[in-house]
Design a protein around this motif. Structure first.
Motif, mmCIF file in Angstrom:
data_model
loop_
_atom_site.group_PDB
_atom_site.id
_atom_site.type_symbol
_atom_site.label_atom_id
_atom_site.label_comp_id
_atom_site.label_asym_id
_atom_site.label_seq_id
_atom_site.Cartn_x
_atom_site.Cartn_y
_atom_site.Cartn_z
ATOM 1 N N UNK A 88 0.869 -1.293 -0.030
ATOM 2 C CA UNK A 88 0.109 0.127 -0.175
ATOM 3 C C UNK A 88 0.914 1.088 -0.083
ATOM 4 N N UNK A 89 2.100 1.348 0.737
ATOM 5 C CA UNK A 89 3.170 2.313 0.569
ATOM 6 C C UNK A 89 3.516 2.613 -0.660
ATOM 7 N N UNK A 90 3.872 1.633 -1.300
ATOM 8 C CA UNK A 90 4.577 1.885 -2.671
ATOM 9 C C UNK A 90 3.475 2.381 -3.632
ATOM 10 N N UNK A 91 1.991 1.936 -3.682
ATOM 11 C CA UNK A 91 1.102 2.496 -4.276
ATOM 12 C C UNK A 91 0.853 3.938 -4.110
ATOM 13 N N UNK A 92 1.251 4.168 -2.698
ATOM 14 C CA UNK A 92 0.859 5.701 -2.207
ATOM 15 C C UNK A 92 2.033 6.490 -2.710
ATOM 16 N N UNK A 93 3.143 5.851 -2.776
ATOM 17 C CA UNK A 93 4.420 6.572 -3.167
ATOM 18 C C UNK A 93 4.274 6.919 -4.752
ATOM 19 N N UNK A 94 3.790 5.969 -5.564
ATOM 20 C CA UNK A 94 3.915 6.263 -6.995
ATOM 21 C C UNK A 94 2.651 7.346 -7.132
#
Length: 98
Positions: free
Chosen positions: A6-12
């Motif tokens: 979820x953090x990677x999606x938020x970063x993107x």
């Protein structure tokens, strides 16, 4: 749970300047993980006997041959120009740079 966090999606999403809610982040993490999995299956295909190509159809350059021919003189080309300077079209400056 997905391999894509979820953090990677938020970063993107932050890099793309997209604001997502918590529900959207959770849903997109799962959906994007599925998409990555589908794309990864392409690597599992038996393609050893397929020739690599840049385009599925043969491409041909259909432009005419480059031939020297009669053209306008600088005077003829600039005859109808509103303003000319040093055998060039003169246009108003649009940038303040030198």
């Amino acid at each position: 749970m997905s391999d894509l966090s979820r953090d990677e999606v938020a970063h993107v999403a932050m890099l793309a300047r997209i604001q997502l809610t918590d529900d959207e982040l959770d849903r997109l993490a799962d959906q994007l993980d599925q998409i990555v999995g589908f794309v990864a299956t392409v690597g599992d295909l038996a393609t050893d006997d397929i020739t690599p190509m840049s385009h599925p159809l043969p491409l041909e350059n259909i432009t005419r041959p480059d031939e020297v021919r009669q053209s306008l003189t600088p005077e003829e080309a600039l005859a109808a120009a509103p303003k000319a300077q040093a055998e060039r079209f003169a246009v108003p400056r649009i940038l303040d740079e030198d």
